[in-house]
Scaffold this active site. Structure first.
Site, PDB file in Angstrom:
ATOM      1  N   ARG A 269      40.545  35.865  53.451  1.00  8.56           N
ATOM      2  CA  ARG A 269      39.985  35.742  52.095  1.00  8.56           C
ATOM      3  C   ARG A 269      38.772  34.837  52.216  1.00  8.56           C
ATOM      4  NH1 ARG A 269      43.055  34.742  46.420  1.00  8.56           N
ATOM      5  NH2 ARG A 269      43.372  36.960  46.785  1.00  8.56           N
TER       6      ARG A 269
ATOM      7  N   HIS B 244      38.180  43.811  46.624  1.00  9.52           N
ATOM      8  CA  HIS B 244      39.580  43.388  46.739  1.00  9.52           C
ATOM      9  C   HIS B 244      40.425  44.648  46.999  1.00  9.52           C
ATOM     10  CE1 HIS B 244      42.970  40.895  46.649  1.00  9.52           C
ATOM     11  NE2 HIS B 244      42.976  40.460  45.400  1.00  9.52           N
TER      12      HIS B 244
ATOM     13  N   GLN C  94      44.328  44.726  46.442  1.00 12.01           N
ATOM     14  CA  GLN C  94      44.677  44.788  45.020  1.00 12.01           C
ATOM     15  C   GLN C  94      44.546  46.224  44.511  1.00 12.01           C
ATOM     16  OE1 GLN C  94      45.624  42.017  42.915  1.00 12.01           O
ATOM     17  NE2 GLN C  94      46.236  43.757  41.674  1.00 12.01           N
TER      18      GLN C  94
ATOM     19  N   ASP D 137      40.437  41.205  34.201  1.00 12.94           N
ATOM     20  CA  ASP D 137      40.574  40.164  35.217  1.00 12.94           C
ATOM     21  C   ASP D 137      39.918  38.915  34.635  1.00 12.94           C
ATOM     22  OD1 ASP D 137      40.797  38.690  37.576  1.00 12.94           O
ATOM     23  OD2 ASP D 137      39.136  39.707  38.594  1.00 12.94           O
TER      24      ASP D 137
ATOM     25  N   CYS E  34      45.146  41.767  37.583  1.00 14.57           N
ATOM     26  CA  CYS E  34      45.506  41.440  38.967  1.00 14.57           C
ATOM     27  C   CYS E  34      46.217  40.094  39.066  1.00 14.57           C
ATOM     28  CB  CYS E  34      44.248  41.430  39.825  1.00 14.57           C
ATOM     29  SG  CYS E  34      43.002  40.273  39.226  1.00 14.57           S
TER      30      CYS E  34
ATOM     31  N   ARG F 219      51.806  44.355  45.427  1.00 12.47           N
ATOM     32  CA  ARG F 219      50.942  43.697  46.422  1.00 12.47           C
ATOM     33  C   ARG F 219      51.715  43.558  47.740  1.00 12.47           C
ATOM     34  NH1 ARG F 219      46.714  40.752  45.442  1.00 12.47           N
ATOM     35  NH2 ARG F 219      46.537  41.299  47.650  1.00 12.47           N
TER      36      ARG F 219
HETATM   37  N1   CP Z   1      45.655  39.117  42.574  1.00 13.37           N
HETATM   38  C1   CP Z   1      45.482  38.213  43.563  1.00 13.37           C
HETATM   39  O1   CP Z   1      44.795  38.450  44.547  1.00 13.37           O
HETATM   40  O2   CP Z   1      46.142  37.036  43.365  1.00 13.37           O
HETATM   41  P1   CP Z   1      46.020  35.732  44.280  1.00 13.37           P
HETATM   42  O3   CP Z   1      44.613  35.200  44.110  1.00 13.37           O
HETATM   43  O4   CP Z   1      47.056  34.800  43.762  1.00 13.37           O
HETATM   44  O5   CP Z   1      46.258  36.135  45.714  1.00 13.37           O
HETATM   45  N1  NVA Z   2      38.025  38.094  40.425  1.00 16.48           N
HETATM   46  C1  NVA Z   2      38.988  37.078  40.803  1.00 16.48           C
HETATM   47  C2  NVA Z   2      40.200  37.729  41.363  1.00 16.48           C
HETATM   48  C3  NVA Z   2      41.302  36.792  41.763  1.00 16.48           C
HETATM   49  C4  NVA Z   2      42.468  37.527  42.361  1.00 16.48           C
HETATM   50  C5  NVA Z   2      38.346  36.113  41.801  1.00 16.48           C
HETATM   51  O1  NVA Z   2      37.631  36.556  42.689  1.00 16.48           O
HETATM   52  O2  NVA Z   2      38.574  34.911  41.670  1.00 16.48           O
END
Ligand code: CP
Ligand code: NVA
Length: 306
Positions: free
Chosen positions: A103, A130, A133, A225, A265, A293
């Site tokens: 990430r 993502h 997701q 989101d 999400c 997930r």
């Molecule tokens: N939806 C998602 O990616 O959640 P987290 O940021 O908690 O991993």
């Molecule tokens: N759009 C959000 C998604 C988190 C799962 C971010 O990038 O923070």
């Protein structure tokens, strides 16, 4: 498929195969990851992606190693500011591990990792995409509607990473996809053109408008989101002002089809992008998405590591 960095890199049948393998491994877990080490490198916080995927890997007999992103990822050009180059860390990690789950802030970091790693690199979220997701969301839609029905899915809010991967996968699977958000934080012309081309190629449709009430009309599912993604905290005040009309609340849900589903999400900012009455409603599928997930991580790592 050597890496999974974006939805766009995969054909629809490949994505479906990943979902099918996920379901098979979920129903009948096999130790397909026995003896495999998966390295987790997270530059940003995570609950679902980190814990859900680690649980999936454990179910399949694999092992997770958590790495310090500051040690693994070169963040500065100056060699004395950064510990060492991604080129060197990726070459070393490839000798010990079987896949990397990362990430990161910048998508380019993942591309560099994938260039130098000799093992699969999987995107656990970046600024633009993502994919994990999106796979879980497609599985959720298939559980709700079956595989044949064309679903009218409207994303309300920010033109962000989650929205991009969701729109890509939904268009590849032939759905009727709509988007609404404020003009200031909208897709570029190139992105809109890309969505249009995906729709033509896959017999789906893509429409967009700045008017939320218009966008959600006749929708089967409303998705939102956060309005402020990780790394955008400095823009919070300004963004929240522009996004006020895009809150998913009871009034907006009333404009959609009767019984329309709600998706997010997570993490959700209750009272900002969604109200309690919507996220806690029986038509909210957010916890099914979260469960999925874990399920899709089984198919992805099962596919890439065996
Ligand atoms: N939806 C998602 O990616 O959640 P987290 O940021 O908690 O991993
Ligand atoms: N759009 C959000 C998604 C988190 C799962 C971010 O990038 O923070």
């Amino acid at each position: 498929m050597n890496d999974l960095l974006t939805v766009g890199q995969c054909e629809a049948d490949q994505l479906q195969s990943l979902i099918d393998l996920s379901l098979a491994l979920e129903e009948k877990p096999k130790p397909v990851l026995q003896g495999k080490n998966i390295l987790f490198v997270f530059e940003k916080p995570s609950l679902r992606t980190r814990v859900g995927t680690e649980a999936a890997i454990n179910h399949l007999g694999g092992n997770v190693i958590q790495a310090d992103p500051l040690v693994v990822l070169e963040t500065e050009q100056d060699p004395y500011e950064s510990r060492e180059s991604i080129k060197d860390t990726m070459r070393n990690i490839s000798q010990w591990c079987d896949a990397i789950f990362a990430r990161v802030y910048a998508h380019e970091t993942l591309e560099q990792m994938a260039d130098y790693a000799e093992i699969p690199v999987v995107n656990a979220l970046c600024d633009k995409h993502h994919p994990m997701q999106a796979l879980a969301d497609m599985l959720t839609l298939q559980e709700r509607f079956g595989r044949e029905e064309k679903v009218a899915l409207t994303f309300v809010g920010d033109a962000n990473n989650v929205a991009f991967s969701l729109i890509e996968i939904a268009l590849k699977f032939g759905h009727d996809v709509r988007f609404t958000g404020p003009e200031k934080y909208y897709w570029s012309q190139d992105q809109l053109q890309y969505f249009g081309l995906l729709a033509v190629d896959h017999g789906s449709s893509f429409t967009h408008t700045f008017e939320p009430a218009e966008a959600v009309k006749n929708s089967d599912v409303i998705y939102t989101d956060t309005f402020v993604s990780m790394g955008e905290e400095h823009m919070m005040e300004e963004k929240l002002n522009h996004f006020k009309p895009y809150q998913v609340n009871g009034k907006l849900m009333e404009q959609a089809n009767n019984g329309a589903g709600f998706m997010h999400c997570l993490p959700a900012h209750r009272g900002i992008e969604v109200t309690d009455e919507v996220i806690d409603h029986s038509n909210s599928w957010v916890h099914q998405q979260a469960r999925n997930r874990m399920v899709v991580s089984k198919g992805v790592f099962g596919w890439l590591c065996t």
